[in-house]
Design a protein around this motif. Structure first.
Motif, PDB file in Angstrom:
ATOM      1  N   VAL A 151       0.851  -1.122   0.056  1.00 42.08           N
ATOM      2  CA  VAL A 151       0.077   0.189  -0.091  1.00 42.08           C
ATOM      3  C   VAL A 151       0.612   1.371   0.163  1.00 42.08           C
ATOM      4  O   VAL A 151       1.536   1.632   1.042  1.00 42.08           O
ATOM      5  N   ASN A 152       1.055   2.063  -1.192  1.00 41.98           N
ATOM      6  CA  ASN A 152       1.202   3.565  -1.231  1.00 41.98           C
ATOM      7  C   ASN A 152       0.607   4.444  -1.101  1.00 41.98           C
ATOM      8  O   ASN A 152      -0.547   4.672  -1.867  1.00 41.98           O
ATOM      9  N   GLU A 153       0.248   5.905  -0.064  1.00 38.62           N
ATOM     10  CA  GLU A 153       0.036   6.464   0.066  1.00 38.62           C
ATOM     11  C   GLU A 153       0.216   7.729  -1.900  1.00 38.62           C
ATOM     12  O   GLU A 153       0.918   7.330  -2.304  1.00 38.62           O
ATOM     13  N   LYS A 163      -3.410   3.485   7.934  1.00 40.87           N
ATOM     14  CA  LYS A 163      -2.978   2.227   6.772  1.00 40.87           C
ATOM     15  C   LYS A 163      -3.020   1.471   7.907  1.00 40.87           C
ATOM     16  O   LYS A 163      -3.262   1.179   8.391  1.00 40.87           O
ATOM     17  N   ASP A 164      -3.249   0.410   6.265  1.00 42.31           N
ATOM     18  CA  ASP A 164      -3.356  -1.356   6.796  1.00 42.31           C
ATOM     19  C   ASP A 164      -2.551  -1.912   7.168  1.00 42.31           C
ATOM     20  O   ASP A 164      -1.162  -1.189   7.506  1.00 42.31           O
ATOM     21  N   THR A 182       3.110  -0.364   3.800  1.00 38.69           N
ATOM     22  CA  THR A 182       2.822   1.095   3.640  1.00 38.69           C
ATOM     23  C   THR A 182       4.080   1.543   4.029  1.00 38.69           C
ATOM     24  O   THR A 182       4.490   1.305   4.653  1.00 38.69           O
ATOM     25  N   GLN A 241       3.988   6.100   3.859  1.00 37.26           N
ATOM     26  CA  GLN A 241       3.243   7.172   4.066  1.00 37.26           C
ATOM     27  C   GLN A 241       3.702   8.303   3.944  1.00 37.26           C
ATOM     28  O   GLN A 241       5.143   8.941   4.557  1.00 37.26           O
TER      29      GLN A 241
END
Length: 295
Positions: free
Chosen positions: A67-69, A260-261, A266, A268
């Motif tokens: 997961v990337n912001e 974030k998850d 991740t 952010q």
């Protein structure tokens, strides 16, 4: 005996076990080393069509989820460097000797717009002591009580912008509905918070509150440090809570767009209030599953 349309369509369904090897599903895919469950074991005995099927993998590890912001500019946030930028400018404290033989008449007259004559005279007396060099580090004046917060804010801002060698804080007024502003010289001391400081009973002897003063923070550094937070299998609050504990800060000093998850890898963007990049970057050697960078 008439047969229903459904019964007629089922007549063309071919059993799974009788499908020829040339039409066997998944024959075009490479063999998988893991033990897979056959369709017949879960009750699937036939297909409606003879089209080849497909295989899939159920992902369970947190590292399977990346997961990337995405920033407001549309760029994806990545952690690319752990190095902190060089701090070129050096903080310079205001020395009393640098303030001697200077004229503050213009500043004092400007202060008259915000305060009465008595407060102006107090400020003039304090600045005269600074100019003459005859002043103690704990010398201070207390301005007249004010119940309007907007007025007190304007007074604080006046000293921050026009007379930076003086710092201000707020103390209790004569009644519960009013506050007073205390003014003192910025000597770079510990504000009476050392081990040997005595307990103070009077209003004028309370320890100085430097929360509204920027004297202890270099002007060349911004108040907020922005960096990228990389974490593995950790919640955002958990990761920032650990950083806050190691920095001696509170969790509320950090700012971020959203959590974030937890079960994921991740990255952010995060901001922190009044922290040096070098101090934050030094934590990377002690952190496990968390990295900070791109300051």
């Amino acid at each position: 005996m008439l047969r229903s349309p459904i019964a007629k369509s089922l007549k063309n369904i071919k059993p799974f076990l009788k499908i020829s090897s040339s039409l066997k599903p998944y024959s075009h895919l490479p063999e998988m080393s893991m033990n897979s469950v056959e369709e017949s074991q879960v009750g699937i005995l036939c297909y409606i069509s003879q089209l080849p099927g497909f295989r899939g993998i159920l992902k369970q590890r947190y590292s399977d989820f990346i997961v990337n912001e995405v920033g407001l500019d549309g760029n994806v946030i990545h952690l690319t460097t752990l190095d902190s930028p060089l701090e070129i400018a050096v903080e310079k404290k205001v020395e009393v000797t640098d303030l001697q033989d200077r004229d503050y008449t213009k500043e004092i007259e400007s202060f008259r717009v915000l305060a009465g004559d008595s407060d102006v005279e107090k400020l003039k007396k304090l600045t005269d002591q600074v100019v003459s060099g005859v002043i103690n580090d704990d010398e201070s004046i207390v301005l007249s009580p004010s119940s309007e917060k907007s007025h007190r804010t304007a007074v604080h801002n006046f000293f921050k912008e026009r007379m930076k060698f003086l710092v201000t804080d707020t103390v209790d007024g004569p009644d519960s509905s009013s506050k007073c502003i205390r003014v003192r010289i910025n000597s770079g001391s510990n504000n009476g918070r050392g081990r040997n400081s005595r307990k103070r009973k009077n209003r004028d002897d309370k320890p100085y509150d430097s929360r509204g003063s920027d004297s202890s923070w270099p002007e060349n550094l911004g108040k907020f440090l922005r960096f990228h937070l990389y974490k593995e299998n950790k919640d955002t609050q958990e990761a920032l809570g650990l950083l806050a504990k190691m920095l001696g800060n509170k969790l509320r000093s950090f700012g971020f767009a959203g959590t974030k998850d937890k079960r994921a890898v991740t990255t952010q963007r995060v901001t922190v209030f009044k922290q040096r990049a070098s101090k934050l970057a030094a934590l990377n050697e002690k952190l496990i599953g968390i990295k900070v960078g791109n300051f």
